[in-house]
Design a protein around this motif. Structure first.
Motif, PDB file in Angstrom:
ATOM      1  N   CYS A  60       0.953  -1.213  -0.198  1.00  0.00           N
ATOM      2  CA  CYS A  60      -0.127   0.103  -0.037  1.00  0.00           C
ATOM      3  C   CYS A  60       0.729   1.071  -0.086  1.00  0.00           C
ATOM      4  O   CYS A  60       2.275   1.067   0.390  1.00  0.00           O
ATOM      5  CB  CYS A  60      -0.666   0.610   1.302  1.00  0.00           C
ATOM      6  SG  CYS A  60      -1.407  -1.202   2.048  1.00  0.00           S
ATOM      7  N   LYS A  61       0.656   2.000  -0.378  1.00  0.00           N
ATOM      8  CA  LYS A  61       1.113   3.246  -1.067  1.00  0.00           C
ATOM      9  C   LYS A  61       0.763   4.325  -0.324  1.00  0.00           C
ATOM     10  O   LYS A  61      -0.754   4.780  -1.225  1.00  0.00           O
ATOM     11  CB  LYS A  61       1.900   3.824  -1.948  1.00  0.00           C
ATOM     12  CG  LYS A  61       2.473   4.719  -2.941  1.00  0.00           C
ATOM     13  CD  LYS A  61       3.415   4.140  -4.069  1.00  0.00           C
ATOM     14  CE  LYS A  61       3.456   5.511  -4.725  1.00  0.00           C
ATOM     15  NZ  LYS A  61       4.238   5.479  -6.254  1.00  0.00           N
ATOM     16  N   ILE A  62       0.789   5.717   0.344  1.00  0.00           N
ATOM     17  CA  ILE A  62      -0.566   6.813   0.150  1.00  0.00           C
ATOM     18  C   ILE A  62       1.068   8.081  -0.700  1.00  0.00           C
ATOM     19  O   ILE A  62       2.205   8.082  -0.548  1.00  0.00           O
ATOM     20  CB  ILE A  62      -0.551   7.474   1.442  1.00  0.00           C
ATOM     21  CG1 ILE A  62      -1.143   6.324   1.705  1.00  0.00           C
ATOM     22  CG2 ILE A  62      -0.686   9.106   1.362  1.00  0.00           C
ATOM     23  CD1 ILE A  62      -1.717   7.458   3.229  1.00  0.00           C
ATOM     24  N   GLY A  63      -0.112   8.530  -1.696  1.00  0.00           N
ATOM     25  CA  GLY A  63       1.189   9.980  -2.487  1.00  0.00           C
ATOM     26  C   GLY A  63       0.604  11.289  -2.068  1.00  0.00           C
ATOM     27  O   GLY A  63      -0.793  11.330  -1.712  1.00  0.00           O
ATOM     28  N   THR A  64       0.773  12.312  -2.444  1.00  0.00           N
ATOM     29  CA  THR A  64       0.078  13.155  -3.035  1.00  0.00           C
ATOM     30  C   THR A  64      -0.619  13.367  -3.719  1.00  0.00           C
ATOM     31  O   THR A  64      -1.610  14.359  -4.601  1.00  0.00           O
ATOM     32  CB  THR A  64       0.731  14.610  -3.058  1.00  0.00           C
ATOM     33  OG1 THR A  64       1.315  14.500  -3.748  1.00  0.00           O
ATOM     34  CG2 THR A  64       1.340  14.557  -1.748  1.00  0.00           C
ATOM     35  N   ARG A  65      -1.210  12.609  -4.384  1.00  0.00           N
ATOM     36  CA  ARG A  65      -2.184  12.365  -5.624  1.00  0.00           C
ATOM     37  C   ARG A  65      -2.429  10.799  -5.918  1.00  0.00           C
ATOM     38  O   ARG A  65      -0.781  10.357  -5.614  1.00  0.00           O
ATOM     39  CB  ARG A  65      -1.848  12.892  -6.726  1.00  0.00           C
ATOM     40  CG  ARG A  65      -0.342  12.955  -7.865  1.00  0.00           C
ATOM     41  CD  ARG A  65      -0.114  13.729  -8.532  1.00  0.00           C
ATOM     42  NE  ARG A  65       0.951  13.110  -9.287  1.00  0.00           N
ATOM     43  CZ  ARG A  65       1.905  14.265 -10.102  1.00  0.00           C
ATOM     44  NH1 ARG A  65       1.829  15.670 -10.324  1.00  0.00           N
ATOM     45  NH2 ARG A  65       2.952  13.862 -10.127  1.00  0.00           N
ATOM     46  N   ASN A  66      -3.034  10.074  -7.233  1.00  0.00           N
ATOM     47  CA  ASN A  66      -2.908   9.167  -7.354  1.00  0.00           C
ATOM     48  C   ASN A  66      -2.169   7.957  -8.810  1.00  0.00           C
ATOM     49  O   ASN A  66      -2.388   6.832  -7.959  1.00  0.00           O
ATOM     50  CB  ASN A  66      -4.692   8.371  -7.938  1.00  0.00           C
ATOM     51  CG  ASN A  66      -5.075   8.638  -6.164  1.00  0.00           C
ATOM     52  OD1 ASN A  66      -5.581   8.062  -5.034  1.00  0.00           O
ATOM     53  ND2 ASN A  66      -6.881   8.458  -6.253  1.00  0.00           N
ATOM     54  N   ALA A  67      -2.051   8.879  -8.882  1.00  0.00           N
ATOM     55  CA  ALA A  67      -0.622   8.522  -9.518  1.00  0.00           C
ATOM     56  C   ALA A  67       0.640   9.239 -10.432  1.00  0.00           C
ATOM     57  O   ALA A  67       0.306  10.478  -9.452  1.00  0.00           O
ATOM     58  CB  ALA A  67      -1.601   7.755 -11.182  1.00  0.00           C
ATOM     59  N   MET A  68       1.608   8.897 -10.593  1.00  0.00           N
ATOM     60  CA  MET A  68       2.606   9.031 -11.232  1.00  0.00           C
ATOM     61  C   MET A  68       3.203   9.663  -9.804  1.00  0.00           C
ATOM     62  O   MET A  68       3.608  11.454  -9.365  1.00  0.00           O
ATOM     63  CB  MET A  68       2.561  10.108 -12.346  1.00  0.00           C
ATOM     64  CG  MET A  68       2.571  10.095 -13.821  1.00  0.00           C
ATOM     65  SD  MET A  68       4.455   9.709 -13.615  1.00  0.00           S
ATOM     66  CE  MET A  68       5.531  10.778 -14.189  1.00  0.00           C
ATOM     67  N   VAL A  69       3.221   9.659  -9.059  1.00  0.00           N
ATOM     68  CA  VAL A  69       3.613  10.082  -7.883  1.00  0.00           C
ATOM     69  C   VAL A  69       4.936   8.905  -6.474  1.00  0.00           C
ATOM     70  O   VAL A  69       4.709   8.462  -6.555  1.00  0.00           O
ATOM     71  CB  VAL A  69       2.939   9.788  -6.609  1.00  0.00           C
ATOM     72  CG1 VAL A  69       1.644   8.921  -6.075  1.00  0.00           C
ATOM     73  CG2 VAL A  69       2.230  11.067  -5.836  1.00  0.00           C
ATOM     74  N   ILE A  70       5.563  10.245  -6.156  1.00  0.00           N
ATOM     75  CA  ILE A  70       6.784   9.582  -4.986  1.00  0.00           C
ATOM     76  C   ILE A  70       5.325   9.169  -4.104  1.00  0.00           C
ATOM     77  O   ILE A  70       4.810   9.877  -3.512  1.00  0.00           O
ATOM     78  CB  ILE A  70       7.964  10.587  -4.866  1.00  0.00           C
ATOM     79  CG1 ILE A  70       8.507  10.604  -6.069  1.00  0.00           C
ATOM     80  CG2 ILE A  70       8.863   9.864  -3.855  1.00  0.00           C
ATOM     81  CD1 ILE A  70      10.062  11.500  -6.284  1.00  0.00           C
ATOM     82  N   ALA A  71       6.355   8.244  -3.195  1.00  0.00           N
ATOM     83  CA  ALA A  71       5.114   7.382  -1.950  1.00  0.00           C
ATOM     84  C   ALA A  71       5.451   8.796  -0.683  1.00  0.00           C
ATOM     85  O   ALA A  71       6.743   8.998  -0.689  1.00  0.00           O
ATOM     86  CB  ALA A  71       5.840   6.870  -1.501  1.00  0.00           C
ATOM     87  N   VAL A  72       4.352   9.360  -0.032  1.00  0.00           N
ATOM     88  CA  VAL A  72       4.459   9.618   1.224  1.00  0.00           C
ATOM     89  C   VAL A  72       4.965   9.020   2.194  1.00  0.00           C
ATOM     90  O   VAL A  72       5.690   9.097   2.696  1.00  0.00           O
ATOM     91  CB  VAL A  72       2.971  11.242   1.383  1.00  0.00           C
ATOM     92  CG1 VAL A  72       3.722  10.907   2.405  1.00  0.00           C
ATOM     93  CG2 VAL A  72       3.335  11.777   0.188  1.00  0.00           C
ATOM     94  N   ALA A  73       3.896   7.432   2.159  1.00  0.00           N
ATOM     95  CA  ALA A  73       4.539   6.547   3.034  1.00  0.00           C
ATOM     96  C   ALA A  73       3.947   5.239   2.239  1.00  0.00           C
ATOM     97  O   ALA A  73       2.945   5.700   2.087  1.00  0.00           O
ATOM     98  CB  ALA A  73       3.537   6.476   4.627  1.00  0.00           C
ATOM     99  N   ALA A  74       4.963   4.437   2.496  1.00  0.00           N
ATOM    100  CA  ALA A  74       4.431   3.154   1.860  1.00  0.00           C
ATOM    101  C   ALA A  74       4.157   2.013   2.928  1.00  0.00           C
ATOM    102  O   ALA A  74       5.310   1.829   3.578  1.00  0.00           O
ATOM    103  CB  ALA A  74       4.790   2.763   0.723  1.00  0.00           C
ATOM    104  N   PHE A  75       3.772   0.706   2.388  1.00  0.00           N
ATOM    105  CA  PHE A  75       4.279  -0.421   3.716  1.00  0.00           C
ATOM    106  C   PHE A  75       3.940  -1.719   3.077  1.00  0.00           C
ATOM    107  O   PHE A  75       2.830  -1.090   1.940  1.00  0.00           O
ATOM    108  CB  PHE A  75       2.776  -0.429   4.542  1.00  0.00           C
ATOM    109  CG  PHE A  75       3.176  -1.706   5.772  1.00  0.00           C
ATOM    110  CD1 PHE A  75       4.359  -1.677   6.248  1.00  0.00           C
ATOM    111  CD2 PHE A  75       2.327  -2.259   5.531  1.00  0.00           C
ATOM    112  CE1 PHE A  75       4.485  -2.521   7.365  1.00  0.00           C
ATOM    113  CE2 PHE A  75       2.543  -3.301   6.525  1.00  0.00           C
ATOM    114  CZ  PHE A  75       3.738  -3.822   7.377  1.00  0.00           C
ATOM    115  N   SER A  76       4.511  -2.502   3.004  1.00  0.00           N
ATOM    116  CA  SER A  76       4.784  -3.858   2.263  1.00  0.00           C
ATOM    117  C   SER A  76       4.410  -5.124   3.118  1.00  0.00           C
ATOM    118  O   SER A  76       5.229  -4.775   5.007  1.00  0.00           O
ATOM    119  CB  SER A  76       5.031  -4.376   1.021  1.00  0.00           C
ATOM    120  OG  SER A  76       5.441  -5.558   0.892  1.00  0.00           O
TER     121      SER A  76
END
Ligand SMILES: Cc1cc2nc3c(=O)[nH]c(=O)nc-3n(C[C@H](O)[C@H](O)[C@H](O)COP(=O)(O)OP(=O)(O)OC[C@H]3O[C@@H](n4cnc5c(N)ncnc54)[C@H](O)[C@@H]3O)c2cc1C
Length: 288
Positions: free
Chosen positions: A174-190
């Motif tokens: 799961c990944k959160i970015g500042t938008r839904n696509a073409m985005v560097i993760a703000v936080a990610a978890f696997s």
């Protein structure tokens, strides 16, 4: 700038030994950005795109050997059955153009704390195969990232690929970015469940100086599932277990405030991602 263009892996290793400061280039989606912005101007570029062996992957005695030059697009289309966590992460990288060029080896070489391949590689307990004319080293993923955009490679070493034993249970990313696509993760978890060993694997992205595992969370969940007999019964996952797991994942982070998000937001986001990941993985485990 000189352009070194080996045709074989042996030649690539010899060139890296002769020119240890040569910068390897595979898909170029990180390297060309640095060059175009004039962030550095290396004396030598070592183009690895003609080394066919790097673009291969293969099952190998119960493991997957994944060449450093395999692109995200190929991980998505060819490896989602074996490595769904890495395939999910690959799907979130950049745009189709970036996924067609960008590689797992390039993500490892860049070693950005926000690189999307790292959390699933950590959760699956992958090992990075580093080679030089001196020999081969298999570096566990959690020892590979040594600092912000730093890795454990010696100057004469190149990444040949990654060895991964596909986790026996479900995998999530799961990944959160500042938008839904073409985005560097703000936080990610696997997350990866390893029911054969009654173990849990995790990987945190973009919330510490390096990608890292949440060790206390892994241990807690594995033991809680064992204590409740849930590895065998596949019964309901208690809410208190998933909440505690999520808290421990968040506690493992050491984020900073930056343009993409505050440290506080990242910690909160991670606990939400961890809870979602364990809930989804557990549903999948019960259905299997
Ligand atoms: C528009 C855009 C969007 C992006 N979005 C994302 C994203 O969402 N998520 C994400 O994680 N990344 C993203 N990236 C970054 C980049 O695409 C990835 O890091 C990608 O995996 C890099 O792979 P590459 O093959 O292009 O690497 P390259 O640019 O060729 O190399 C990257 C680094 O790895 C080193 N390297 C390459 N191959 C080897 C090797 N075999 N041995 C040793 N060192 C090696 C290079 O010297 C360099 O330091 C994005 C980039 C762009 C331009």
């Amino acid at each position: 700038m000189e352009f070194l263009q080996p045709q074989t892996w042996a030649e690539a290793l010899q060139l890296k030994a002769a020119y240890p400061h040569a910068v390897p280039i595979q898909g170029g989606t990180d390297v060309m950005v640095e060059l175009n912005f004039d962030r550095y101007r290396p004396e030598y570029l070592l183009d690895l795109t003609r080394v066919a062996a790097l673009a291969e992957w293969a099952p190998d005695n119960g493991r997957i050997w994944l060449g450093a030059g395999v692109t995200y697009t190929r991980v998505q289309t060819e490896l989602s059955g074996w490595l769904p966590g890495l395939a999910m992460a690959s799907r979130t990288v950049g745009s189709p153009q970036i996924r067609n060029r960008g590689t797992i080896g390039g993500n490892l070489g860049a070693a950005s704390p926000a690189g999307d391949a790292h959390p699933p590689l950590l959760a699956a307990r992958a090992r990075v195969q580093a080679e030089s004319v001196r020999g081969t080293r298999l570096i566990p993923a959690d020892e590979f990232y040594t600092g912000v955009k730093r890795n454990a490679l010696e100057p004469d070493e190149l990444i040949k690929g990654v060895q991964i034993t596909p986790p026996a249970g479900p995998q999530q990313f799961c990944k959160i970015g500042t938008r839904n696509a073409m985005v560097i993760a703000v936080a990610a978890f696997s997350l990866a469940l390893h029911p054969d060993r009654q173990a849990v694997g995790t990987g945190i992205g973009s919330a510490a100086p390096t990608p890292r595992r949440a060790l206390a969370a892994e241990e807690f969940l594995a033991q809680a599932l064992a204590a409740d007999g849930l590895w065998e019964s596949r019964g309901d996952l208690p809410g208190s277990t998933s909440r505690r797991f999520a808290d421990l994942v968040a506690e493992a982070a050491a984020p900073i405030d930056d343009v993409r998000g505050s440290a506080r937001y990242r910690v909160h986001a991670l606990s939400v991602l961890a809870r979602r990941a364990v809930t989804w993985a557990w549903h999948e485990f019960r259905r299997a």
